[in-house]
Structures are given as C-alpha cells and as structure tokens.
Enzyme design. Structure first.
Site, PDB file in Angstrom:
ATOM      1  N   LYS A   1     -50.828 -10.413 -25.328  1.00  0.00           N
ATOM      2  CA  LYS A   1     -50.931 -10.212 -23.877  1.00  0.00           C
ATOM      3  C   LYS A   1     -50.321 -11.436 -23.194  1.00  0.00           C
ATOM      4  CE  LYS A   1     -54.024 -11.313 -20.814  1.00  0.00           C
ATOM      5  NZ  LYS A   1     -53.029 -11.729 -19.799  1.00  0.00           N
TER       6      LYS A   1
ATOM      7  N   ALA B   1     -48.869 -13.791 -20.048  1.00  0.00           N
ATOM      8  CA  ALA B   1     -49.367 -14.035 -18.690  1.00  0.00           C
ATOM      9  C   ALA B   1     -48.659 -13.084 -17.717  1.00  0.00           C
ATOM     10  CB  ALA B   1     -49.080 -15.474 -18.298  1.00  0.00           C
TER      11      ALA B   1
ATOM     12  N   GLY C   1     -54.708 -21.669 -22.907  1.00  0.00           N
ATOM     13  CA  GLY C   1     -55.004 -21.581 -21.477  1.00  0.00           C
ATOM     14  C   GLY C   1     -56.138 -22.523 -21.115  1.00  0.00           C
ATOM     15  N   SER C   2     -56.867 -22.161 -20.088  1.00  0.00           N
ATOM     16  CA  SER C   2     -57.864 -23.097 -19.559  1.00  0.00           C
ATOM     17  C   SER C   2     -59.121 -23.140 -20.426  1.00  0.00           C
ATOM     18  CB  SER C   2     -58.245 -22.691 -18.140  1.00  0.00           C
ATOM     19  OG  SER C   2     -59.048 -21.526 -18.193  1.00  0.00           O
TER      20      SER C   2
ATOM     21  N   GLU D   1     -56.297 -23.277 -27.740  1.00  0.00           N
ATOM     22  CA  GLU D   1     -55.566 -24.453 -27.230  1.00  0.00           C
ATOM     23  C   GLU D   1     -55.876 -24.511 -25.745  1.00  0.00           C
ATOM     24  OE1 GLU D   1     -54.267 -26.520 -29.059  1.00  0.00           O
ATOM     25  OE2 GLU D   1     -53.857 -25.433 -30.914  1.00  0.00           O
TER      26      GLU D   1
ATOM     27  N   CYS E   1     -50.077 -28.712 -20.904  1.00  0.00           N
ATOM     28  CA  CYS E   1     -51.441 -29.176 -21.227  1.00  0.00           C
ATOM     29  C   CYS E   1     -51.433 -30.604 -21.743  1.00  0.00           C
ATOM     30  CB  CYS E   1     -52.062 -28.307 -22.309  1.00  0.00           C
ATOM     31  SG  CYS E   1     -52.056 -26.592 -21.899  1.00  0.00           S
TER      32      CYS E   1
HETATM   33  C1  SIN Z   1     -48.817 -26.526 -23.642  1.00  0.00           C
HETATM   34  O1  SIN Z   1     -48.669 -27.049 -22.562  1.00  0.00           O
HETATM   35  O2  SIN Z   1     -49.731 -25.732 -23.831  1.00  0.00           O
HETATM   36  C2  SIN Z   1     -47.896 -26.769 -24.813  1.00  0.00           C
HETATM   37  C3  SIN Z   1     -47.061 -27.957 -24.706  1.00  0.00           C
HETATM   38  C4  SIN Z   1     -46.239 -28.240 -25.942  1.00  0.00           C
HETATM   39  O3  SIN Z   1     -46.176 -27.442 -26.873  1.00  0.00           O
HETATM   40  O4  SIN Z   1     -45.649 -29.306 -25.978  1.00  0.00           O
END
Ligand code: SIN
Length: 486
Positions: free
Chosen positions: A180, A182, A234-235, A256, A290
């Site tokens: 799925k 985004a 995600g969050s 993650e 992230c």
């Molecule tokens: C992410 O922002 O979730 C992944 C970043 C990355 O793989 O470097």
C-alpha cells in the site's frame, strides 16, 4: 520500455497480475507538489480489492516460495536491470509526484534498485545450519523458511526506494507481498510493478493497492489472518497502531519509524567537513527523511564559526522545480507539512531563537519553504522533541561531551545520529554512547544497501538492507532428526 508519458497502466491498481480499476470506479488525483498540477487519476482501492490482493498473494506463495533461490534471483536481477534501464523515466515520474530534484530522484531510483540487486544475491545465501546434536544418533538442523504473505505500508518521501527495500528481501526469501503506497505518491509504486511484470515476476507475487482509504485498508492489512508480516515505514504513532492491530494474530513486524537525529560538532572537528556533512544530512530531500539531522549541536568554542559557515552554504541552496538546473531544494509534500514547519519555526522564535537565514515561505510557490538556520534555541522549543521534516536546521550551543550526549539521548527516538570529531578516544566513546541504530562519524549520509538500516527505542523494530535484512522475512525452523542408527 516503460511508457510513462502515455501513463500506461498508471491509473489502475495491480492485483493478481491484473491492472484493475476500483470496483466502485472511484479514483483519486495525484498532484505535483511544485505547482499543484494534477498528473494522474488513480483507482482508489478499498477493502474488497485488498481482500483480493491478500488472497492472490496467499495463492502465489505456494509456488514462489518453492522455487529455487537461483530462480528467484534470476527474475529479481531482470527486474533490477529493467529499473536501471528506465532510470530516467522513473526518476521523472518520482520528481513529478514527490517534488524532489531530478538528480536526487535519479539517485533514489539507483538506491532502490540496489536493494533488488543485493537481495537477489542474498536469496542464494539464505543458509541454515547443522548444529552439534545434544543426543546420540540425532542431528539438529536449522532451516530458514519464508514467512508468508507480507503487507508493506510505505511512505511518500522515498516513493521508490522504501518499496524496493521491503519487496526485495521479501521476494528473495520466498514471500509474496501486498503493497500500500502512500496516497501522495502511488505512481512510482505502479511503475515498479509494471517493470516487475515485464521482468517475469509471476502474478500474485507483487500486488499494489493505491488508496486514499488509509484507515480501512491499513486496518485490514494489519489484522488479516492470512497476512503473516507487516513491514511499515512511517510515523511512530502509526507504528504503535500497527503493533496493536497485529497483536491478535501475532504478526511479525518490521517498523522503521520516526527519528530525531542529533548532529554534534565537537571543537576538534574539521569544521568545513562538518558543514558539508550537516548540509547533506539536514537538507537531503528538503529535510524530509527520517534520518535528517533534526538537532544540530555545536560546541561553544566553534559555535559562531560553524553557524556562520553553515548559514552561508544554506543561503546558496537553489530552491525550485525539480527539473530546473542546479535546483537543490524542492517543495514540501503537502499543506500539512508546510504548516508544521511554520508552527515549529514560530514556536522556536517566540521562545527566543533567532533566524540566521530563511525562516519564511519561498516565493516559488505555496509548498516551498526557504532553507533556514536558527540559532540560540531555548531548551523548551518544540522542534527539539518533534521531527521537523522540513528544511530548517536549529543549531544549539553545548559546553562538554557528557552534556551533549545526555541531550542527544534525551529522546524517545533512536534512529540515527551523527558527530564530527578527530580525537580517537572521543570518537569511540561517543559512538558507543549514542542511543541510535545508526551513527555517522565524520559523515552526514550513512544510507547504503550494504549497511543495516533501523532504529532503537521508539524508532522501530528490525533492520532493512545488509546481510541482516533477510532475517526479517524468514522463520527459523528447528528440525531434530532422530532414529539415525543403523
Ligand atoms: C527514510 O527517511 O525513511 C529513509 C532514508 C534513507 O533510506 O536514507
């Protein structure tokens, strides 16, 4: 070759090898965040189509999991080659739906493809064990077997690579998958599936559910008894919900989640290198990763010099449309994202921070924010605890090592951290002390397929990429072979 210009197959979802419109013919618009132009109308799948996809994946698992590792490897390698042959087109599509500069989008396509290439090879090294037995006339065998149907729920910030990073180990292990993407960025997912089909990945092995019905579809995917595992990026809030949803059927989870990366510059650091590192870490994807530096700490003796040099570089970053020459910063993904950045900058400045550069919307358009450096941040600023997810770098002054480690670790998150220092003792001490799954020492970009990506504390569960990445998609089975005596 993929014909993205004609939007071939990019308006339907992909289930059991068929390109389908939604049963109720519902669609949703996908727009370019740089200018608001509608670039596609995509089928808006609901729970009926999701049920079909899970059933297809369950059915396809029977054959796919029984193929030899070499057979799976060969098909994945063909997929990898097709992706790289279509790199420019895929990157163009990605830039259109996500906004990142074209060069960065091309980098993402290669980064995503590297997971498919890597795990195609790892499929053949999914070794079990023969363990010295506890009893005479027995053998202990350890087998690694594919978990089953995987549900992947993926984010908009890397519409290609975050899918590749999940689908590659899943397929290598022998799992099948329902993805799925985004709702902001479903087109890259559909393009990947089109190439998967062209590469010969059998029907039902990969299924794509484009949808805006996030809650209903997400709940189904994370509670369905035929889904053995959920992999989510995600969050942290949604991660918690997925854990709760998965509890009744004891789903295996890879999560993650959010980060709040610290980036520390000690007074023995190479300042110019630390400025380059901060620039790369903070402003990648316009601050929307992230692992972006969220809190930059500079030691008192070099604080002013560091802020000044970083601000000079940041002021030079060209903001604009993905396809303009030299553009380094694109738009934010949507209105909610820019409102969050507004709120955090206003909160920090109201509480005493000052703006060195930026601090306002950019005149390129509604979703563009000027790259920003803030200094003299007060301890109570919200951006020290919340993920900014935008091109804003707060620089905080610190006095000594113990103080900055305590501050860096004072977070519920533990995904990535970075520091710049030359003293070898300090390098070792700090790397050990930082409570994150990833530490960049004198480096601002750490991501690579060879390395394990993942967080500690409330930043997640499991690792993606590397030789460890396959572990998340296999069950370990212990077989005690008895009765071996003649
Ligand atoms: C992410 O922002 O979730 C992944 C970043 C990355 O793989 O470097």
């Amino acid at each position: 070759m993929l014909d993205i210009a004609a939007k071939l197959n990019l308006s339907n979802g992909y289930v059991d090898g068929d390109w389908l419109s939604a049963g109720d013919n519902k669609t949703f618009a996908v727009s370019n965040p740089a200018n608001g132009d509608i670039i596609a109308e995509v089928a808006d799948f609901g729970t009926v189509e999701t049920e079909k996809a899970i059933a297809a994946a369950k059915n396809a698992f029977v054959d796919w999991s029984k193929r030899t590792a070499k057979q799976r490897c060969d098909i994945m390698k063909a997929w990898f080659r097709l992706i790289m042959q279509n790199q420019d087109q895929l990157a163009r599509l990605l830039s259109q739906e996500q906004g990142k500069p074209f060069a960065e989008a091309k980098g993402e396509i290669a980064y995503g493809a590297s997971y498919i290439d890597w795990f195609a090879e790892e499929a053949r090294r999914n070794y079990g064990d023969v363990v010295p037995a506890a009893k005479p006339d027995t053998q202990i065998l350890v087998l690694k077997q594919a978990i089953g149907v995987v549900a992947a729920i993926t984010p908009w910030n890397f519409p290609n690579a975050m899918i590749a990073r999940k689908v590659a180990p899943a397929l290598a292990a022998g799992c099948t998958i329902v993805i799925k993407p985004a709702p902001d960025t479903p087109l890259s997912a559909l393009a990947l599936a089109q190439l998967a089909e062209e590469a010969g990945i059998p029907k039902g092995v990969v299924n794509i559910i484009p949808t805006t019905q996030t809650e209903a579809v997400g709940t189904l995917l994370t509670t369905h008894p035929d889904v053995a595992k959920v992999s989510f990026t995600g969050s942290t809030n949604v991660g918690r919900l997925i854990m709760r949803n998965g509890a009744d059927t004891v789903k295996k989870l890879s999560l993650e989640l959010g980060g709040n990366a610290s980036f520390i510059v000690f007074d023995d650091a190479d300042i110019d290198a630390s400025v380059e590192g901060a620039l790369a870490s903070k402003f990648r994807n316009s601050g929307q990763t992230c692992v972006c530096a969220n809190r930059i700490y500079a030691q008192a003796a070099i604080y002013d010099e560091f802020v000044e040099k970083l601000a000079a570089k940041v002021a030079e970053l060209k903001v604009g449309d993905a396809f303009e020459d030299g553009v380094a910063q694109g738009p934010l993904i949507n209105q909610a994202a820019i409102e969050k950045v507004d709120r955090l900058v206003e909160d920090a400045t109201t509480k005493g921070a000052s703006i060195v550069t930026g601090g306002e919307h950019h005149d390129r358009g509604e979703l563009f924010y000027t790259p920003t450096i803030l200094r003299d941040i007060t301890e109570d600023a919200d951006l020290l605890v919340e993920e900014i997810f935008g091109p804003v770098a707060p620089v905080i002054k610190f006095e000594d090592e113990d103080e900055v480690i305590a501050k860096a670790n004072a977070s519920e998150y533990g995904l990535a951290s970075y520091f710049f220092a030359r003293d070898i003792g300090r390098v070792w001490r700090v790397a050990e002390a930082l409570e994150t799954g990833i530490v960049g020492v004198n480096e601002g970009i750490t991501s690579a397929v060879e390395a394990p990506f993942g967080g500690v504390k409330q930043s997640g569960i499991g690792r993606e990429g590397s030789k460890y990445g396959l572990d998340d998609y296999v069950e370990i089975k212990y077989v005690l072979m008895g009765g071996l005596k003649k």
